[in-house]
Design an enzyme around this catalytic site. Structure first.
Site, PDB file in Angstrom:
ATOM      1  N   SER A 179      69.974   4.198  75.949  1.00  0.00           N
ATOM      2  CA  SER A 179      70.958   4.940  75.190  1.00  0.00           C
ATOM      3  C   SER A 179      72.158   4.293  75.239  1.00  0.00           C
ATOM      4  O   SER A 179      72.422   2.981  75.060  1.00  0.00           O
ATOM      5  CB  SER A 179      70.860   6.424  75.786  1.00  0.00           C
ATOM      6  OG  SER A 179      71.475   7.259  74.847  1.00  0.00           O
TER       7      SER A 179
ATOM      8  N   HIS B  76      64.216  10.085  71.554  1.00  0.00           N
ATOM      9  CA  HIS B  76      65.076   9.750  72.365  1.00  0.00           C
ATOM     10  C   HIS B  76      64.403  10.087  73.882  1.00  0.00           C
ATOM     11  O   HIS B  76      65.113  10.655  74.593  1.00  0.00           O
ATOM     12  CB  HIS B  76      66.309  10.472  72.444  1.00  0.00           C
ATOM     13  CG  HIS B  76      67.545   9.770  72.829  1.00  0.00           C
ATOM     14  ND1 HIS B  76      68.176   8.483  72.235  1.00  0.00           N
ATOM     15  CD2 HIS B  76      68.418  10.229  73.997  1.00  0.00           C
ATOM     16  CE1 HIS B  76      69.144   8.168  73.101  1.00  0.00           C
ATOM     17  NE2 HIS B  76      69.341   9.011  74.223  1.00  0.00           N
TER      18      HIS B  76
ATOM     19  N   ASP C 123      63.973   8.870  66.623  1.00  0.00           N
ATOM     20  CA  ASP C 123      65.301   9.098  67.597  1.00  0.00           C
ATOM     21  C   ASP C 123      66.344   9.918  66.876  1.00  0.00           C
ATOM     22  O   ASP C 123      66.969   9.478  65.792  1.00  0.00           O
ATOM     23  CB  ASP C 123      65.938   7.789  68.105  1.00  0.00           C
ATOM     24  CG  ASP C 123      66.791   8.194  69.405  1.00  0.00           C
ATOM     25  OD1 ASP C 123      67.399   8.970  69.515  1.00  0.00           O
ATOM     26  OD2 ASP C 123      66.660   7.021  70.182  1.00  0.00           O
TER      27      ASP C 123
END
Length: 434
Positions: free
Chosen positions: A299, A413, A384
């Site tokens: 991320s 995610h 995601d």
């Protein structure tokens, strides 16, 4: 297996699980809504049709639900089609949809049980390898960062190390460390160093978004690598959680937008250079083998892994999971942009200004991908919602360096443990520690 070896093995496995779990927990919910495109790889050519198959169950069994509805859209965009659907034995499917240009088409399904609404989604990829970025490369991009690194090089490292006996063992030494960064700030982290003869490769672990404490990347040190897990906010990483929660709600709230109208003062300048300073620290350690150095993160950390490797040739390998900060101007061009979604929703009225657009170009992962020369391993999925696949494919497709990608389409995610294992095995294979 004797007791010491068995204890070491169990601690290594436990540490791996903790590290992988920290990337993001596999989501589960009371009502299981599965949405899947009609191809096993979820991938299509532009102009080809896709149907989405829907299943609504509880503990694997169809159950009565209310208000079942769907919406199909290009990710993060307004729906192309929405409405109610009927289930038969807990199943249904949509009509056929397509995309005329490379991108991602998402189907979201909502159903209510016991007064609570639940959500499921599935995402079809249309020639994602052909997605082109929207962000432009500043003409002085390289000189800007060369100047920034020169500024950093003039600052003494002034490192401090505090041994943590409660985390250390007969196999590793663990320290809380800090070192000087730009603007009279410091970078803090947890250093883990294997004990024993010889020199060791090193791995820099860069963090996802948020403000939190860190415990160190112990598992990889037990496997034979020096590891440094850093925070980015210029505060110690071993304080009580309450401190970080208060900062997240106070002075560091919305840190990813601080000074984003000024390329020299933007929050991430200190962060990116802090990652380079972390490399300075690692290569200064007498236990380092002088050659094998990697960086990894997911991320925001995926973004930092790419930017650090692009800025610092001492990084030989990188591993990135769903990198944020990628093609942030996507929203200004009618498609999804990367986290932190600067030009989406309510943010748009505050940040849709030329000086913000100009600043972010110096920090967008796409532009670092364009100059990246470091071999990398990447993994992600198509569902995601935090870091849209359109955004990170915009960066990935610009990478000319050797690259491998492991796609698990249904993941969002979050990651499966198998993805974490592939990352670690790839890194240690490259670092010569199989």
């Amino acid at each position: 297996m004797n007791l010491n070896k068995k204890s070491l093995f169990l601690l290594w496995i436990f540490s791996i699980c903790i590290i992988e779990f920290s990337l993001a927990q596999i989501p589960r919910q009371y009502l299981d809504i599965t949405v899947a495109p009609d191809r096993t790889d979820w991938t299509y050519k532009t102009g080809e049709d896709v149907e989405f198959f829907i299943s609504v169950t509880q503990s694997g069994v169809p159950v009565p639900v209310e208000n079942v509805r769907f919406a199909v859209m290009e990710e993060k965009m307004n729906p192309l089609k929405e409405g109610s659907i009927s289930l038969k034995d807990g199943k249904s499917k949509t009509q056929k949809f397509t995309m005329k240009k490379p991108g991602f088409l998402r189907c979201e399904v909502y159903a209510t049980i016991d007064g609570k609404e639940y959500k499921g989604l599935g995402t079809a990829a249309f020639e994602p390898e052909k997605i082109k970025p929207t962000v432009k490369m500043p003409v002085d991009f390289n000189s800007f960062w060369d100047g920034a690194k020169a500024e950093l090089a003039q600052i003494p490292m002034d490192y401090m190390m505090t041994h943590l006996p409660e985390k250390s063992s007969q196999h590793i030494d663990v320290y809380h460390v800090s070192f000087q960064n730009i603007r009279n700030s410091r970078i803090y982290g947890i250093l883990s160093v294997p004990k024993g003869e010889g020199k060791f490769p090193a791995i820099l672990s860069v963090p996802g978004a948020g403000i939190r404490p860190y415990g160190g990347d112990i598992g990889k040190s037990l496997r034979g690598a020096i590891t440094l897990q850093i925070g980015i906010h210029g505060i110690p990483v071993d304080m009580p959680q309450e401190v970080y929660s208060n900062l997240a709600s106070g002075g560091l709230s919305g840190y990813m937008h601080i000074n984003n109208q000024n390329k020299d003062l933007y929050y991430y300048k200190r962060v990116y250079l802090g990652c380079v300073r972390a490399v300075d620290f690692l290569v200064s350690l007498p236990q380092y083998d002088g050659e094998n150095l990697a960086v990894q993160g997911g991320s925001q950390g995926g973004a930092l892994a790419i930017t650090t490797a692009a800025l610092d040739s001492r990084i030989k390998y990188l591993a990135a999971v769903y990198p944020a900060l990628s093609d942030m101007t996507g929203y200004l061009n009618g498609r999804a942009g990367g986290w932190p979604h600067v030009f989406a929703g309510q943010n748009l009225k505050y940040y849709d200004r030329p000086e913000v657009i100009e600043t972010l170009a110096y920090y967008d992962v796409v532009n670092f991908a364009r100059i990246l020369q470091t071999p990398g391993f990447y993994t992600w999925g198509f569902n995601d919602e935090t870091c849209p696949p359109t955004s990170f494919y915009s960066a990935y497709n610009e990478i000319k360096a050797p690259k491998e990608v492991f796609i698990v389409p249904e993941t969002g995610h979050w990651t499966y443990p198998e993805q974490g294992k592939k990352i670690e095995d790839w890194l240690f294979g490259k670092l010569g520690k199989n």
